[in-house]
Design an enzyme around this catalytic site. Sequence first.
Site, mmCIF file in Angstrom:
data_model
loop_
_atom_site.group_PDB
_atom_site.id
_atom_site.type_symbol
_atom_site.label_atom_id
_atom_site.label_comp_id
_atom_site.label_asym_id
_atom_site.label_seq_id
_atom_site.Cartn_x
_atom_site.Cartn_y
_atom_site.Cartn_z
ATOM 1 N N ASP A 186 0.870 -1.177 0.000
ATOM 2 C CA ASP A 186 0.000 0.000 0.000
ATOM 3 C C ASP A 186 0.906 1.225 0.000
ATOM 4 O O ASP A 186 2.140 1.108 0.085
ATOM 5 C CB ASP A 186 -0.979 -0.013 1.185
ATOM 6 C CG ASP A 186 -2.286 0.718 0.828
ATOM 7 O OD1 ASP A 186 -2.219 1.940 0.550
ATOM 8 O OD2 ASP A 186 -3.351 0.078 0.796
ATOM 9 N N GLU A 230 -10.403 2.788 -7.567
ATOM 10 C CA GLU A 230 -11.027 2.601 -8.887
ATOM 11 C C GLU A 230 -10.801 3.858 -9.736
ATOM 12 O O GLU A 230 -11.744 4.594 -10.056
ATOM 13 C CB GLU A 230 -12.532 2.306 -8.695
ATOM 14 C CG GLU A 230 -13.280 1.877 -9.927
ATOM 15 C CD GLU A 230 -12.993 0.452 -10.366
ATOM 16 O OE1 GLU A 230 -11.939 -0.098 -10.014
ATOM 17 O OE2 GLU A 230 -13.826 -0.099 -11.105
ATOM 18 N N HIS A 290 -11.857 -10.588 -10.906
ATOM 19 C CA HIS A 290 -12.828 -9.777 -10.165
ATOM 20 C C HIS A 290 -13.386 -10.574 -8.996
ATOM 21 O O HIS A 290 -14.136 -11.531 -9.195
ATOM 22 C CB HIS A 290 -13.946 -9.345 -11.136
ATOM 23 C CG HIS A 290 -14.998 -8.501 -10.510
ATOM 24 N ND1 HIS A 290 -16.308 -8.516 -10.924
ATOM 25 C CD2 HIS A 290 -14.944 -7.621 -9.495
ATOM 26 C CE1 HIS A 290 -17.010 -7.672 -10.189
ATOM 27 N NE2 HIS A 290 -16.202 -7.127 -9.309
HETATM 28 P P1 NAD Z 1 -10.290 0.619 -0.827
HETATM 29 O O1 NAD Z 1 -10.392 2.080 -0.950
HETATM 30 O O2 NAD Z 1 -10.772 -0.055 0.408
HETATM 31 O O3 NAD Z 1 -8.766 0.185 -1.003
HETATM 32 C C1 NAD Z 1 -7.888 0.711 -1.966
HETATM 33 C C2 NAD Z 1 -6.509 0.670 -1.348
HETATM 34 O O4 NAD Z 1 -5.562 1.014 -2.351
HETATM 35 C C3 NAD Z 1 -6.329 1.680 -0.206
HETATM 36 O O5 NAD Z 1 -5.814 1.016 0.940
HETATM 37 C C4 NAD Z 1 -5.314 2.676 -0.770
HETATM 38 O O6 NAD Z 1 -4.459 3.213 0.224
HETATM 39 C C5 NAD Z 1 -4.559 1.804 -1.762
HETATM 40 N N1 NAD Z 1 -3.872 2.594 -2.772
HETATM 41 C C6 NAD Z 1 -4.342 3.650 -3.454
HETATM 42 N N2 NAD Z 1 -3.392 4.112 -4.309
HETATM 43 C C7 NAD Z 1 -2.309 3.324 -4.143
HETATM 44 C C8 NAD Z 1 -1.018 3.304 -4.726
HETATM 45 N N3 NAD Z 1 -0.662 4.173 -5.646
HETATM 46 N N4 NAD Z 1 -0.158 2.328 -4.325
HETATM 47 C C9 NAD Z 1 -0.535 1.431 -3.394
HETATM 48 N N5 NAD Z 1 -1.736 1.425 -2.800
HETATM 49 C C10 NAD Z 1 -2.610 2.361 -3.163
HETATM 50 O O7 NAD Z 1 -11.005 0.020 -2.101
HETATM 51 P P2 NAD Z 1 -11.557 -1.455 -2.343
HETATM 52 O O8 NAD Z 1 -12.991 -1.486 -2.036
HETATM 53 O O9 NAD Z 1 -10.642 -2.439 -1.721
HETATM 54 O O10 NAD Z 1 -11.452 -1.567 -3.928
HETATM 55 C C11 NAD Z 1 -10.225 -1.796 -4.592
HETATM 56 C C12 NAD Z 1 -10.498 -2.209 -6.017
HETATM 57 O O11 NAD Z 1 -11.326 -3.366 -6.019
HETATM 58 C C13 NAD Z 1 -11.242 -1.179 -6.856
HETATM 59 O O12 NAD Z 1 -10.773 -1.266 -8.172
HETATM 60 C C14 NAD Z 1 -12.686 -1.641 -6.780
HETATM 61 O O13 NAD Z 1 -13.453 -1.228 -7.877
HETATM 62 C C15 NAD Z 1 -12.500 -3.118 -6.802
HETATM 63 N N6 NAD Z 1 -13.613 -3.896 -6.244
HETATM 64 C C16 NAD Z 1 -14.262 -3.484 -5.121
HETATM 65 C C17 NAD Z 1 -15.294 -4.229 -4.610
HETATM 66 C C18 NAD Z 1 -16.016 -3.812 -3.354
HETATM 67 O O14 NAD Z 1 -17.090 -4.372 -3.057
HETATM 68 N N7 NAD Z 1 -15.473 -2.895 -2.587
HETATM 69 C C19 NAD Z 1 -15.681 -5.421 -5.249
HETATM 70 C C20 NAD Z 1 -14.979 -5.843 -6.385
HETATM 71 C C21 NAD Z 1 -13.952 -5.062 -6.859
#
Ligand code: NAD
Length: 734
Positions: A358, A417, A465
């Site tokens: 992260d 995202e 996914h």
């Molecule tokens: P989240 O915001 O909980 O987590 C994203 C993480 O990425 C954060 O901890 C952030 O600090 C980290 N991050 C951001 N920029 C970064 C960088 N440059 N280097 C390293 N780390 C970085 O989001 P999430 O819900 O875990 O979603 C993540 C991905 O999964 C997205 O693409 C989302 O569309 C996808 N997704 C989400 C879900 C859901 O239900 N939340 C389901 C399927 C897919």
Amino acid sequence: MSEFHYELGADGVAVITWDVPEKSMNVMSNEGYHELGSLVDKGLADDAVKGIVITSGKDSFAAGMDLNVLAKLKDEAGDDPAPVIFNWLMEAHKLLRKIERAGMDPKTNKGGKPIAAALPGTALGIGYEIPLACHRIFAADNPKAKVGLPEILVGLFPGAGGTTRLSRKLGAMAAAPYLLEGKTLEPTKAKAAGLVDEVVPADELLAKAKDWVLSAGDADIIKPWDQKGYKMPGGAPYHPAGFMTFVGASAMVNGKTKGVYPAAKALLSSVYEGALVDFDTALKIEARWFTGVLMNPSSSAMIRSLFVNKGALEKGAVRPADVPDQRVQKVGILGAGMMGAGIAYVSANAGIEVVLIDSTQEAADKGKSYSEGILDKGISRKKVTPERKEQVLARITATTDYALLDGCDLIVEAVFEDPKVKAEVTAKAEAVIGADCIYATNTSTLPIGELAKASKRPEQFIGIHFFSPVDKMLLVEIIKGAQTGDRAVAKALDYVRQIRKTPIVVNDARFFYANRCIIPYINEGVRMVGEGIAPALIDHAAQMMGFPVGPLQLVDETSIDLGVKIAKATKAAMGDAYPDGAADEVLFWMAEQGRLGRKAKAGFYAYDEKGKRQGYWPGLADKYPLLDTQPELSEVQHRLMFVQALEAVRALEDGVLMDIREGDVGAILGWGFAPWSGGPLSWLDILGSARAVDLCDGLVARHGDRFTAPNLLREMAEKSESFYGRFGASKKAA
Ligand code: NAD
């Protein structure tokens, strides 16, 4: 090839050993039934045989009936299948009854030969129904073994006497968790619950069973229900206590299943009606209800999707055949948020080394601590040992240092995202990883082909996914970009197999497959609120079709601002063709009111301080007054079902779905699409294509073009085709 072996020892005990060749676990086939029957006959007829032990040559006893046999039974039973199925079941009853009566005199109950079951390990379904017919059940002390009757979980109920025997052995109330919920127990607990009689050290299993057989007398081998004056423990239906049990069980089953699972009702009816008559008549009743269940299209659809096709997909049915084993050794996970943390846990738990990255060490550590939380919970429930926890955690390195990605053979990206952030981390990772490494993104909405533009090797770029919460959800959707190569697909499939989830592989298009179908479901529900349909009618209509949550509850859970964000992006991409203006009006208004869903403790539902739902928010009715005349339940249900099912058909037409099995299995596991139906395409098959088109035409007239029957469905209606008939042989859409 023999599935059972027979050996008569010098001690006079005949040992019948179940050992199906070339299978790691025994499953019962038609041939198996016949072999077992003739070996039991042989033992009973031979004067040199004092008794029989039925055991297994494997480390488990049996996984159950070969469901492929059941899946084909109806189709292969000719024009009038019900009597054929009934007779087939009665043959099984005859065999097990022969074991149970063991040659004893029908009047005096004397002169039978003791028969014991010796279970080295897992004994499920028919693998427990055979022991139930024996006179004593010995289980090896094997904590990994499971004993029970899980049939209800695939849309069946125990139909080889398990329903009748267990309810008479334990009483209807005590048997309920095993019959109605399919609960299975390890041997020690199974003994405490009365499912097995003795738990013994594994290396003494056979000896103990033989000792018992040699010492058992006439009185030890008569089943309670074959004795005069037998009374069902806990009371039969007309006993005051029994009456309470059956009334309660019926309410519980209908409450849980909403009446859509035929097997649960049939099971209850068999127990109830069977309890009123003698044992042999009860078996007949069980066979009649079981025949009814197998004749119901819901059961065959459930077996097909939840057992046959789910199993085939897990075993690699759609894996490119000529790519060698791609099992993952070391995975790099970019982003330790909600999804990244969950992906790290399931990977480490499957024995894979994990580098969890992260942007700050704190965020990475927080991601790792998610695994710790799950493992601690497991320890408190005695499912995980402290050593296991240490092993799993030791596999996860939480860091901000991309250099540690060196040596990874798979990357799973789960950062924000945002295409820019995603492109940035793709470049950073590719600067470190080896040339062979496959790069996957967990995006839920961004096209894979677009994201792949940031990669130097788009043929190694793919979508994997996951669904939230990652450790609970069983489905993983694998998305092929236009340039994604076979090795990337094989890698993704092998990884999903390692983490023991079910994969589907789809082509790249807006929202892929699952979200493409879920979004219209939510929108249809939200749109109905705007029309003045009672919110409770909307959510209940969905639940009464077997959905775990209604659309309004679902959008509260996933958050209304996410809905708004998706709606805006979709509208921007689709322009005038965008169909969901009416839903957006409600959704955007909710967002303006600050009612963002459960996380804000304010959404379509009102919530208390702790976030517990408190009924629908009364402000909804002020803004969208209820119609004086509410629609029929079936109208609401058809709207909610068709809006998803038609999207699944369009996904098939567009080539996003490549295999109808994936469309059905993915829908049930991905978003809980009415499991009783076998999935959206199976549901349309149950309706019949002509009836489905008729219903669509009616919905178009009343509600608009989004219900227009796709050309594929219309063409199928004209030719009287079904999805599984048309695509069944190749399973392919193309
Ligand atoms: P989240 O915001 O909980 O987590 C994203 C993480 O990425 C954060 O901890 C952030 O600090 C980290 N991050 C951001 N920029 C970064 C960088 N440059 N280097 C390293 N780390 C970085 O989001 P999430 O819900 O875990 O979603 C993540 C991905 O999964 C997205 O693409 C989302 O569309 C996808 N997704 C989400 C879900 C859901 O239900 N939340 C389901 C399927 C897919």
